[in-house]
Design an enzyme around this catalytic site. Sequence first.
Site, PDB file in Angstrom:
ATOM      1  N   GLY A  13       0.807  -1.213   0.000  1.00 10.91           N
ATOM      2  CA  GLY A  13       0.000   0.000   0.000  1.00 10.91           C
ATOM      3  C   GLY A  13       0.843   1.267   0.000  1.00 10.91           C
ATOM      4  N   ASP A  14       0.153   2.404  -0.184  1.00 10.68           N
ATOM      5  CA  ASP A  14       0.787   3.724  -0.164  1.00 10.68           C
ATOM      6  C   ASP A  14       1.859   3.893  -1.233  1.00 10.68           C
ATOM      7  OD1 ASP A  14      -0.825   4.292   2.029  1.00 10.68           O
ATOM      8  OD2 ASP A  14       0.675   3.552   3.447  1.00 10.68           O
ATOM      9  N   LYS A  17      -0.852   5.519  -5.501  1.00  8.04           N
ATOM     10  CA  LYS A  17      -1.947   5.234  -6.445  1.00  8.04           C
ATOM     11  C   LYS A  17      -2.776   6.500  -6.740  1.00  8.04           C
ATOM     12  CE  LYS A  17      -3.283   2.106  -3.480  1.00  8.04           C
ATOM     13  NZ  LYS A  17      -2.118   2.013  -2.572  1.00  8.04           N
ATOM     14  N   GLY A  18      -3.092   7.261  -5.661  1.00 11.23           N
ATOM     15  CA  GLY A  18      -3.922   8.452  -5.840  1.00 11.23           C
ATOM     16  C   GLY A  18      -3.301   9.420  -6.826  1.00 11.23           C
ATOM     17  N   ASN A  39      -9.896   2.700   5.033  1.00 11.57           N
ATOM     18  CA  ASN A  39      -8.529   2.354   5.447  1.00 11.57           C
ATOM     19  C   ASN A  39      -7.542   2.957   4.451  1.00 11.57           C
ATOM     20  OD1 ASN A  39      -9.554   0.577   3.505  1.00 11.57           O
ATOM     21  ND2 ASN A  39      -8.567  -1.247   4.337  1.00 11.57           N
ATOM     22  N   GLY A  41      -5.822   5.836   2.102  1.00 14.68           N
ATOM     23  CA  GLY A  41      -5.576   7.273   2.085  1.00 14.68           C
ATOM     24  C   GLY A  41      -4.795   7.552   0.818  1.00 14.68           C
ATOM     25  N   HIS A  42      -5.458   8.145  -0.159  1.00 15.12           N
ATOM     26  CA  HIS A  42      -4.824   8.385  -1.464  1.00 15.12           C
ATOM     27  C   HIS A  42      -4.563   9.881  -1.618  1.00 15.12           C
ATOM     28  CE1 HIS A  42      -6.510   4.354  -3.225  1.00 15.12           C
ATOM     29  NE2 HIS A  42      -5.788   4.195  -2.142  1.00 15.12           N
ATOM     30  N   ARG A 146     -23.070 -12.911   5.632  1.00 15.75           N
ATOM     31  CA  ARG A 146     -24.434 -12.651   5.146  1.00 15.75           C
ATOM     32  C   ARG A 146     -25.323 -11.940   6.163  1.00 15.75           C
ATOM     33  NH1 ARG A 146     -24.697 -18.737   3.452  1.00 15.75           N
ATOM     34  NH2 ARG A 146     -23.601 -18.714   5.430  1.00 15.75           N
ATOM     35  N   GLN A 225      -5.028  -0.235  -0.972  1.00 14.30           N
ATOM     36  CA  GLN A 225      -4.029  -1.098  -0.314  1.00 14.30           C
ATOM     37  C   GLN A 225      -3.029  -1.610  -1.369  1.00 14.30           C
ATOM     38  OE1 GLN A 225      -7.659  -1.887   0.706  1.00 14.30           O
ATOM     39  NE2 GLN A 225      -7.117  -0.070   1.840  1.00 14.30           N
ATOM     40  N   THR A 240      -5.278  -7.036   4.772  1.00 12.22           N
ATOM     41  CA  THR A 240      -6.588  -6.429   4.902  1.00 12.22           C
ATOM     42  C   THR A 240      -7.629  -7.488   4.569  1.00 12.22           C
ATOM     43  OG1 THR A 240      -7.913  -4.469   4.411  1.00 12.22           O
ATOM     44  CG2 THR A 240      -6.709  -5.456   2.542  1.00 12.22           C
ATOM     45  N   GLY A 303      -1.587   8.663  10.148  1.00 10.21           N
ATOM     46  CA  GLY A 303      -0.423   9.428  10.611  1.00 10.21           C
ATOM     47  C   GLY A 303       0.681   8.543  11.192  1.00 10.21           C
ATOM     48  N   ARG A 304       0.471   7.222  11.171  1.00 16.41           N
ATOM     49  CA  ARG A 304       1.481   6.327  11.752  1.00 16.41           C
ATOM     50  C   ARG A 304       2.762   6.329  10.918  1.00 16.41           C
ATOM     51  NH1 ARG A 304      -1.439   0.653  12.073  1.00 16.41           N
ATOM     52  NH2 ARG A 304      -2.281   1.423  10.113  1.00 16.41           N
TER      53      ARG A 304
HETATM   54  P1  GDP Z   1      -1.588   5.742  -2.092  1.00 19.54           P
HETATM   55  O1  GDP Z   1      -2.301   5.248  -0.882  1.00 19.54           O
HETATM   56  O2  GDP Z   1      -1.037   4.628  -2.927  1.00 19.54           O
HETATM   57  O3  GDP Z   1      -2.401   6.692  -2.937  1.00 19.54           O
HETATM   58  O4  GDP Z   1      -0.327   6.553  -1.564  1.00 19.54           O
HETATM   59  P2  GDP Z   1      -0.314   7.618  -0.338  1.00 19.54           P
HETATM   60  O5  GDP Z   1      -0.958   8.850  -0.776  1.00 19.54           O
HETATM   61  O6  GDP Z   1      -0.791   6.985   0.911  1.00 19.54           O
HETATM   62  O7  GDP Z   1       1.237   7.785  -0.120  1.00 19.54           O
HETATM   63  C1  GDP Z   1       2.075   8.262  -1.120  1.00 19.54           C
HETATM   64  C2  GDP Z   1       2.769   9.529  -0.601  1.00 19.54           C
HETATM   65  O8  GDP Z   1       3.871   9.834  -1.423  1.00 19.54           O
HETATM   66  C3  GDP Z   1       1.862  10.743  -0.648  1.00 19.54           C
HETATM   67  O9  GDP Z   1       2.235  11.610   0.397  1.00 19.54           O
HETATM   68  C4  GDP Z   1       2.198  11.368  -1.994  1.00 19.54           C
HETATM   69  O10 GDP Z   1       1.952  12.757  -2.035  1.00 19.54           O
HETATM   70  C5  GDP Z   1       3.666  11.082  -2.086  1.00 19.54           C
HETATM   71  N1  GDP Z   1       4.212  10.866  -3.435  1.00 19.54           N
HETATM   72  C6  GDP Z   1       3.621  10.286  -4.501  1.00 19.54           C
HETATM   73  N2  GDP Z   1       4.506  10.183  -5.519  1.00 19.54           N
HETATM   74  C7  GDP Z   1       5.668  10.701  -5.075  1.00 19.54           C
HETATM   75  C8  GDP Z   1       6.972  10.859  -5.663  1.00 19.54           C
HETATM   76  O11 GDP Z   1       7.255  10.457  -6.777  1.00 19.54           O
HETATM   77  N3  GDP Z   1       7.931  11.436  -4.869  1.00 19.54           N
HETATM   78  C9  GDP Z   1       7.666  11.863  -3.600  1.00 19.54           C
HETATM   79  N4  GDP Z   1       8.680  12.406  -2.910  1.00 19.54           N
HETATM   80  N5  GDP Z   1       6.467  11.727  -3.026  1.00 19.54           N
HETATM   81  C10 GDP Z   1       5.484  11.151  -3.758  1.00 19.54           C
HETATM   82  P1  IMO Z   2      -3.807   2.648   0.696  1.00 21.99           P
HETATM   83  O1  IMO Z   2      -4.977   2.446  -0.234  1.00 21.99           O
HETATM   84  C1  IMO Z   2      -1.161   0.914   3.686  1.00 21.99           C
HETATM   85  C2  IMO Z   2      -2.897  -2.030   6.419  1.00 21.99           C
HETATM   86  C3  IMO Z   2      -3.016  -1.657   7.874  1.00 21.99           C
HETATM   87  C4  IMO Z   2      -2.868  -3.015   8.521  1.00 21.99           C
HETATM   88  C5  IMO Z   2      -3.605  -3.922   7.551  1.00 21.99           C
HETATM   89  C6  IMO Z   2      -5.047  -4.218   7.943  1.00 21.99           C
HETATM   90  O2  IMO Z   2      -3.685   4.043   1.200  1.00 21.99           O
HETATM   91  O3  IMO Z   2      -2.562   2.120   0.082  1.00 21.99           O
HETATM   92  P2  IMO Z   2      -7.280  -2.794   7.890  1.00 21.99           P
HETATM   93  O4  IMO Z   2      -7.620  -1.472   8.480  1.00 21.99           O
HETATM   94  O5  IMO Z   2      -7.415  -2.863   6.408  1.00 21.99           O
HETATM   95  O6  IMO Z   2      -7.996  -3.934   8.548  1.00 21.99           O
HETATM   96  O7  IMO Z   2      -5.723  -3.021   8.231  1.00 21.99           O
HETATM   97  O8  IMO Z   2      -3.577  -3.268   6.295  1.00 21.99           O
HETATM   98  N1  IMO Z   2      -3.525  -1.087   5.473  1.00 21.99           N
HETATM   99  C7  IMO Z   2      -2.844  -0.243   4.689  1.00 21.99           C
HETATM  100  N2  IMO Z   2      -1.521   0.015   4.604  1.00 21.99           N
HETATM  101  N3  IMO Z   2      -2.018   1.545   2.855  1.00 21.99           N
HETATM  102  C8  IMO Z   2      -3.338   1.280   2.901  1.00 21.99           C
HETATM  103  O9  IMO Z   2      -4.202   1.785   2.002  1.00 21.99           O
HETATM  104  C9  IMO Z   2      -3.810   0.380   3.887  1.00 21.99           C
HETATM  105  N4  IMO Z   2      -5.031  -0.077   4.233  1.00 21.99           N
HETATM  106  C10 IMO Z   2      -4.841  -0.976   5.192  1.00 21.99           C
HETATM  107  O10 IMO Z   2      -2.003  -0.762   8.268  1.00 21.99           O
HETATM  108  O11 IMO Z   2      -1.511  -3.405   8.518  1.00 21.99           O
HETATM  109 MG    MG Z   3      -2.277   5.508   1.194  1.00 21.05          MG
END
Ligand code: GDP
Ligand code: IMO
Ligand code: MG
Length: 425
Positions: A13-14, A17-18, A39, A41-42, A146, A225, A240, A303-304
């Site tokens: 995850g993270d 994607k957003g 769960n 955050g994009h 269900r 995720q 998840t 924020g973790r």
């Molecule tokens: P997502 O859950 O897959 O949409 O990703 P998140 O938004 O949770 O986490 C990605 C973080 O990296 C966000 O704070 C973005 O603003 C940041 N980000 C995305 N692409 C880049 C990049 O190429 N470089 C840097 N430094 N930050 C990026």
């Molecule tokens: P995005 O879409 C990163 C992780 C949680 C935990 C596990 C289970 O922003 O990439 P849950 O609340 O789904 O039951 O938690 O999955 N987790 C993520 N980690 N990015 C996410 O979403 C996540 N959504 C859940 O930290 O380890």
């Molecule tokens: Mg995220």
Amino acid sequence: MTQVDVLLGLQWGDEGKGKIVDVLSPQYDMIARFQGGPNAGHTLEFDGKKFVLNTIPSGIFNENIMNLIGNGVVIDPIILKRELDNLKKAGHDPVATGKLVIARKAHLILPTHQLLDAANEQKMGAGKIGSTLKGIGPTYMDKTGRNGLRVGDTTLPDFKARYTKLVEKHKEILSHYEFEYDLTEKEAAFFEAIEFIKNIPHVDSEHFVNGYLKAGKKVLAEGAQGTLLDVDFGSYPFVTSSNTTTAGACTGLGIAPNKVGDVFGIFKAYCTRVGGGPFPTELDNEVGENLRQIGHEFGATTGRARRCGWIDLPALKYAIMLNGVTELIMMKADVLDGFDTIYACTHYEHNGETIDYMPYDIISIEPKPVLKAIEGWKTDLTGIRSIEQVPSQLADYIAFLEKELEVPIKYLSVGPDRTQTLTLK
Ligand code: GDP
Ligand code: IMO
Ligand code: MG
């Protein structure tokens, strides 16, 4: 007839994607979220503004595009209302413009689902999943058990009675935990939000999406995720509760497998994980701390602090196989700008044996990563915009990854802003 392209995370995850859905959205007529819930955050950044979306698809800032919250998503009405209120304050009102629809088959997260999530995590203590505490697991449990309530149920005359029946069941379960709670405020907010989401058109996502395809329109499915958090194929039980893989787009929207087109697999130039569970390439040291600080690796939702480590090629190959990835997108290359040397895990070792896949018992055997050193580029990438400006060491790293992963890297991201994106192919 067109097909649905899919964009999803290949790590934990993270991955970004957003940002990339927002960048690609002008090429599409609809963006559709297919699983997960708040769960997620994009994060999106453009024109000096930053937005974090939890439930709403990341195409929402492009005014010509339809956004669908699919049947595979679990919706917390309170969070969805808050997201839409915040967007409205910032001058974006997709409810007024009719650019947001929700599947009537999507399941609802109740306040008691969150309580159950919290009670369960508290009871597990040190062995907890590290969930986002958004009630995701309990809601999907009620779906497969269900018992769940769906968006479409909100318009039925006996919705309140159905709600009460399910909540009574939850209270019974909660009575077995040592867990204090007060539902009053949350319940009021829930019913207020339920009234609010009645203003968003409810659709049958299977007909809605297939109708778009029949009309020759282009649809992008947005994953939440990452593959290694998939309930079937991730590092179970530290996962998840949904299928985060391409197959999840089929069940989460109502499209047949032969309607899947391109699959964009997105990964960081290194790797992160938030919450508990195995992470073979984790750097629990100063280098990991550097990655965290430079990459601002703190959860967009909770924020973790995110755990950081080197890129894991066996894990990426696994994710590519599971998803049928046709194009790769590499994110956050700029975070590695200052490193003399970076590393890539090519395989693992356990008891003197080489392992080049993710083992079933990854939690107990704790495989050791075998790392290949790669020369850093020592160049500020954040201002580069074309392939000609890519430093030779980074070009070598990209070529190495493409050879190992056997899929082309189509886009390279060098910063959080929309404009900090290079097309390589
Ligand atoms: P997502 O859950 O897959 O949409 O990703 P998140 O938004 O949770 O986490 C990605 C973080 O990296 C966000 O704070 C973005 O603003 C940041 N980000 C995305 N692409 C880049 C990049 O190429 N470089 C840097 N430094 N930050 C990026
Ligand atoms: P995005 O879409 C990163 C992780 C949680 C935990 C596990 C289970 O922003 O990439 P849950 O609340 O789904 O039951 O938690 O999955 N987790 C993520 N980690 N990015 C996410 O979403 C996540 N959504 C859940 O930290 O380890
Ligand atoms: Mg995220």
